[in-house]
Enzyme design. Sequence first.
Site, PDB file in Angstrom:
ATOM      1  CE1 TYR A 126       3.054   0.013  -3.236  1.00  0.00           C
ATOM      2  CE2 TYR A 126       3.535   0.986  -1.103  1.00  0.00           C
ATOM      3  CZ  TYR A 126       3.272   1.120  -2.451  1.00  0.00           C
ATOM      4  OH  TYR A 126       3.254   2.373  -3.003  1.00  0.00           O
ATOM      5  NE  ARG A 171       6.008   1.327   2.208  1.00  0.00           N
ATOM      6  CZ  ARG A 171       6.672   0.213   2.474  1.00  0.00           C
ATOM      7  NH1 ARG A 171       6.717  -0.261   3.699  1.00  0.00           N
ATOM      8  NH2 ARG A 171       7.291  -0.426   1.520  1.00  0.00           N
ATOM      9  CB  CYS A 179     -15.424  -0.765   8.600  1.00  0.00           C
ATOM     10  SG  CYS A 179     -15.944  -0.322  10.254  1.00  0.00           S
TER      11      CYS A 179
END
Length: 415
Positions: A315, A311, A343
């Site tokens: 977002y 998240r 990475c």
Amino acid sequence: MSFTYRNGALCAEQVPLDEIAQRFGTPCYVYSCGAIESAYGEFTQALAGRDALLCYSVKANSNLAVLALLARLGAGFDIVSGGELARVLAAGGDAGKTLFSGVGKTEAEIEFALARGIGCINVESEAELERIARIARRLARRAPVALRVNPNIDARTHPYISTGLRETKFGVAHADAERLYRRAASLPELELVGIGCHIGSLLNEAAPYVAAAQRLVELVDRLASAGVRLRHIDVGGGIGIRYKDEAPQPIAAFVRGALGALGARKHRVIFDPGRSLVGNAGVLLTRVEYVKPGATRNFLVVDAAMNDLIRPPLYGAWHEVLAVREMEAGAPAAVYDVVGPVCESGDFLAKDRRLAAREADLLAILSAGAYGMVMSSNYNSRPRAAEVLVAGAEAHLVRRRESVEELFAAERIPG
Ligand SMILES: *Cc1c(COP(=O)(O)O)cnc(C)c1O
């Protein structure tokens, strides 16, 4: 409160998180039964005396133990795939109290749902309506359907998670709904049971939610006068939770608003909440691997990463970060970015947080109960985290940590 400090240690209900880390390792998702029950109770209290059903949106957190808990509380389910239906059934959920949503249901998924006695298929296009009728005819059964109608309401939320506008891929246009209901009513294989909408996620205000419910109700009245009678009105999910300093209106305000829109009508009202039931009922527990001070930024490199909780990079979401041991003696406070080992520069869990932490300390990433584990991946060949469900003083392992061998068990080298 389900995650609070007791004797200097952050606890899930009565269990200190450092004990959970010791027993089950990190990274690890920890859920609180009590938090889920209490959010569920907010809905049921506000709905007392109404013919109502809560259909938990499985995609928010689909662990079998979470589904079983909600099934025990009396919940139905909102699913978006055959896989989610299989989970609901495996958890002891009732197919008859399950709604099947989603724009791309395959023939196989529709057959599976009808064979298992799905409560309602939420139809999202004309082509899907025809497909369901064809399959029902072949199986010699009637398919219970509702149309997901796009009320064209701006939920004032993030564009990726706003689904009620005209340009979204979800649902059928409000202007087409009446014609499609008439078409559906002419197909004997279809049983018209309801109408639904879902205008988006992370709603902090009830007003757009109520406006969408009103649009549905107007349509229901118009359909009734055209002889199409529906049994349920599904007002969707999408109620926001507090991650940082948002102040979403309480669940009861959304429920009361939707009930107000229904007025004295006798339809069953359905809600399909995901995040508001489980979001604040979970944390991601992680251990500091390295403290890495820098010229312009300081980093806490932890053992959880974007593959565990996507998240923040996906977002730009903000999750509170707490040290599991309150005020570690001697750890100097500094402003850190909390990052994982993956990475990618986008691999961060939190940025610019004032924390006092040393190597091997435990951190809890809060509000991780919804859209956390379910969106995890094996990127960088990282086994997925364990999941633990706490009830009172008991901690249960509800998903064991994946092994590295499982990651490539399905792969073959040809020749
Ligand atoms: C995702 C979804 C929900 C749940 O949304 P939350 O924001 O988690 O409450 C409800 N209904 C439908 C149709 C969905 O797609």
